[in-house]
Design a protein around this motif. Structure first.
Motif, mmCIF file in Angstrom:
data_model
loop_
_atom_site.group_PDB
_atom_site.id
_atom_site.type_symbol
_atom_site.label_atom_id
_atom_site.label_comp_id
_atom_site.label_asym_id
_atom_site.label_seq_id
_atom_site.Cartn_x
_atom_site.Cartn_y
_atom_site.Cartn_z
ATOM 1 N N LEU B 106 0.814 -1.218 0.000
ATOM 2 C CA LEU B 106 0.000 0.000 0.000
ATOM 3 C C LEU B 106 0.850 1.272 0.000
ATOM 4 O O LEU B 106 0.355 2.346 0.338
ATOM 5 C CB LEU B 106 -0.958 0.003 1.196
ATOM 6 N N GLY B 107 2.122 1.145 -0.351
ATOM 7 C CA GLY B 107 2.894 2.352 -0.628
ATOM 8 C C GLY B 107 3.723 2.955 0.485
ATOM 9 O O GLY B 107 4.203 4.078 0.343
ATOM 10 N N CYS B 108 3.912 2.276 1.600
ATOM 11 C CA CYS B 108 4.753 2.855 2.641
ATOM 12 C C CYS B 108 6.228 2.817 2.221
ATOM 13 O O CYS B 108 6.589 2.219 1.222
ATOM 14 C CB CYS B 108 4.592 2.090 3.950
ATOM 15 N N PHE B 109 7.063 3.472 3.035
ATOM 16 C CA PHE B 109 8.479 3.568 2.733
ATOM 17 C C PHE B 109 9.223 2.347 3.269
ATOM 18 O O PHE B 109 9.220 2.085 4.473
ATOM 19 C CB PHE B 109 9.041 4.858 3.344
ATOM 20 N N PRO B 125 7.510 -1.061 7.460
ATOM 21 C CA PRO B 125 7.018 -0.988 8.832
ATOM 22 C C PRO B 125 5.497 -1.037 8.939
ATOM 23 O O PRO B 125 4.965 -1.276 10.010
ATOM 24 C CB PRO B 125 7.535 0.366 9.329
ATOM 25 N N CYS B 126 4.797 -0.778 7.832
ATOM 26 C CA CYS B 126 3.345 -0.628 7.950
ATOM 27 C C CYS B 126 2.640 -1.933 8.302
ATOM 28 O O CYS B 126 1.884 -1.995 9.251
ATOM 29 C CB CYS B 126 2.769 -0.003 6.687
ATOM 30 N N HIS B 127 2.904 -2.975 7.514
ATOM 31 C CA HIS B 127 2.272 -4.257 7.835
ATOM 32 C C HIS B 127 3.295 -5.383 7.780
ATOM 33 O O HIS B 127 3.004 -6.483 7.322
ATOM 34 C CB HIS B 127 1.114 -4.533 6.873
#
Ligand code: FES
Lengths: 152, 170
Positions: B106-109, B125-127
């Motif tokens: 979904l586009g996190c860094f 780090p998001c998921h």
């Protein structure tokens, strides 16, 4: 993600992954001319900060439209309105709500907000486009990002 | 009579001017449309624009390093400097690799060794999305595609990067 058509299209399909909300709290006021520039400057900085944080964590964070209020208004009243916002927001599977602000007035009302207040000691003035400001903002983004991740 | 004649001239005059204005308006509408039709053709040559990212090839190691640079971007309403980032390293064959840090979930860094629990991998780090060093997504983690790859070129010992290209599902 942001309050933007394309982002929301994606949001609706992936709701369960986006569990964190950021609400920037930004005061404005024309009558207080002494602080008018400082207030505007902080508002610019906060927008940049929140945008950068959103960019790094876009897959899990929704950046809510800024909450603007008159600087001299009663923050107790404002927090009542904000409770309405969080009530609405929490109808979605959002688990974490963060309020970001430079206005220290919120620090005392922290308990009245339904979420975590991140009060940032303010940058008072400077040149938004200078290299120093970039470093300052980058550092802040990194630290706030880390803090938010520690809640996940 | 002379008055009537004058009226006709005035009407004619108006007619002419209005046609003129209408013509201008039509042209004003048509030209951008034409440009839009032709632009993609023109852009084709510009799309491969490579940017010097300020990294000497000698400084590229087998440890992925973060490289930031800016590109001008015009998106209709804004003209702005956009910050771009890549993870750059040399793979086991000694070839230069430049990966986009944008998580394909979904586009996190995504960061190289972003988690202590998963050394030698890219981490989101998001998921808890993970990618092997070659950019392939680790099965069982949310991303369904490998990291995008930047086109790259070496000119005079400096690294130039172009567009990030998707490698498709894997
Ligand atoms: S956005 Fe990277 S794992 Fe979900």
């Amino acid at each position: 993600m942001k309050w933007k058509k394309e982002d929301l299209n994606q949001y609706v399909q992936a709701k369960e992954y986006i569990d964190t909300v950021i609400i920037p709290l930004i005061p404005f006021q024309f009558t207080d001319e002494q602080n008018i520039e400082k207030n505007a400057f902080q508002s610019e900085v906060l927008s940049i900060l929140t945008n950068e944080i959103e960019k790094e964590l876009t897959g899990r964070v929704m950046l809510i439209p800024n909450y603007y209020y008159i600087k001299s208004s009663d923050l107790d009243d404002e927090s009542t309105i904000l409770r309405g916002w969080t009530e609405e927001i929490k109808k979605q599977p959002f688990k974490h709500v963060f309020f970001l602000t430079f206005d220290s007035g919120w620090k005392k009302r922290e308990g009245k907000l339904d979420g975590t207040l991140l009060w940032l000691p303010g940058v008072k003035s400077g040149d938004l486009h200078s290299a120093e400001m970039h470093t300052v903002i980058k550092d802040q983004v990194e630290q706030i990002g880390e803090l938010i991740r520690s809640y996940w | 009579m002379s008055e009537k004649k004058q009226q006709v001239t005035r009407r004619q005059f108006l007619n002419y001017t209005l046609t003129g204005v209408g013509g201008f308006m039509a042209a004003g509408m048509l030209i951008p449309m034409l440009r839009m039709a032709v632009d993609p053709v023109l852009q084709e040559s510009g799309a491969g624009d490579m940017v010097n990212v300020g990294l000497s090839v000698d400084d590229i190691t087998d440890e992925p390093q973060r490289v930031d640079w800016n590109v001008e971007q015009v998106d209709g309403w804004h003209e702005s400097e956009v910050n771009q980032t890549a993870w750059v390293f040399t793979d086991e064959n000694g070839d230069i690799q430049a990966f986009s840090p944008i998580c394909t979930h979904l586009g996190c860094f995504v960061s190289w060794e972003g988690s202590d629990d998963h050394p030698n991998e890219f981490f989101c780090p998001c998921h808890d999305g993970r990618y092997y060093k070659d950019g392939t997504n680790v099965p069982g983690t949310p991303p369904l595609a490998p990291l995008d790859v930047y086109e790259h070129e070496v000119r005079d010992g400096m690294l130039f990067l172009g567009q990030a290209k998707s490698r498709g599902e894997a």
